[in-house]
Design an enzyme around this catalytic site. Structure first.
Site, PDB file in Angstrom:
ATOM      1  N   SER A 131     -22.738  -1.293  47.653  1.00 56.47           N
ATOM      2  CA  SER A 131     -21.552  -1.354  46.799  1.00 56.47           C
ATOM      3  C   SER A 131     -21.468  -0.053  46.023  1.00 56.47           C
ATOM      4  CB  SER A 131     -21.676  -2.528  45.823  1.00 56.47           C
ATOM      5  OG  SER A 131     -20.725  -2.449  44.792  1.00 56.47           O
TER       6      SER A 131
ATOM      7  N   TYR B 238     -26.776  -7.757  39.947  1.00 55.78           N
ATOM      8  CA  TYR B 238     -26.044  -7.373  41.150  1.00 55.78           C
ATOM      9  C   TYR B 238     -26.228  -5.880  41.424  1.00 55.78           C
ATOM     10  CZ  TYR B 238     -22.124  -6.738  44.365  1.00 55.78           C
ATOM     11  OH  TYR B 238     -21.351  -6.420  45.454  1.00 55.78           O
TER      12      TYR B 238
END
Length: 264
Positions: free
Chosen positions: A142, A155
């Protein structure tokens, strides 16, 4: 990589980016798709739509946190359907919360799915790719694997770890003719983020766009694929003015820092 006639395994294929990637691979001429996710019903729906495009689809309804079941299921799939040429590790979960309000159960879930689950799948498939001296592995990280943001600590930690894992494997597996690639999309408009409080000024991209950029990167044999102009801008800014970027992210964060002071 020429996708035509190849067999690909996509994890997290029942929704979001994984689903979009599966469709894009089918449209690019993949011969067979192995779709892995926990939700067998949603997988079946995706499979029916892809089969209408003339592509063979195999459903693997597996929970990535159950490593024994995953290893058995993947070994059987390789035996029954032949070699896998392309592995795309897309499965992932995310929880948004200030660190001081985070729940340990959610932390464990993010680590177990995003990291341990990916490791389990990759270990099983990479060993077989090494034996056949051919393969491509895509690990979906990401933008938050490059630039961490408030309210997304765990995350971000898992996505940073995925980049390190990918870079390490890239060197180790090159001798076996296996290329290992990182895909780094910015915020993507998927089911997973519908309940998130959005960061200011961040414009979500579509799963279809992510899938299209991935396929283009595979054709170009890219090692790291950034998706979206926001990703390129943030990475560039992080290199030349990291403190400025931290201030911008703090201003953009959806949860008030004043709210966190209550816990200090």
């Amino acid at each position: 990589m020429n996708i035509q006639g190849k067999t690909a395994l996509v994890t997290g294929a029942s929704r979001g980016i994984g689903r979009a990637i599966a469709f894009e691979l089918a449209q690019q001429g993949a011969k067979r798709l192995l779709l892995l996710a926990r939700d067998a019903v949603r997988l079946a729906e995706v499979a029916r739509e892809i089969e209408a495009l003339g592509v063979e689809v195999v459903i693997l309804a597996l929970d990535l946190t159950q490593s024994v079941e995953v290893n058995i299921g993947l070994a059987r799939a390789w035996r029954d359907y032949g070699p896998i040429h392309l592995l795309i590790n897309c499965a992932g979960v995310a929880h948004q919360a200030s660190f001081l309000q985070s729940q340990l159960s959610q932390v464990y879930q993010e680590i177990n799915v995003n990291l341990i689950g990916m490791y389990t799948v990759t270990r099983c498939i990479a060993r077989r790719m090494a034996a056949q001296r051919e393969g491509r592995i895509v690990n979906v990280s990401s933008l938050m694997g490059k630039v961490a943001a408030p309210t997304m600590a765990t995350y971000s930690a898992t996505k940073f770890a995925i980049l390190g894992f990918t870079q390490s494997l890239r060197g180790e597996l090159a001798a076996y003719n296996i290329r290992v690639i990182a895909l780094l999309p910015s915020l993507t408009d998927t089911d997973m983020v519908q309940e998130f409080q959005r960061f200011q000024w961040v414009v979500p991209i579509t799963p279809k766009k992510v899938a299209q950029v991935l396929v283009a990167g595979l054709h170009e044999e890219s090692s790291e694929i950034l998706v979206g102009w926001q990703s390129h801008l943030a990475v560039w800014c992080n290199r030349i003015a990291p403190r400025l970027l931290e201030r911008i992210l703090l201003m953009a964060t959806p949860m008030s820092i004043d709210r966190q002071k209550h816990y200090l």
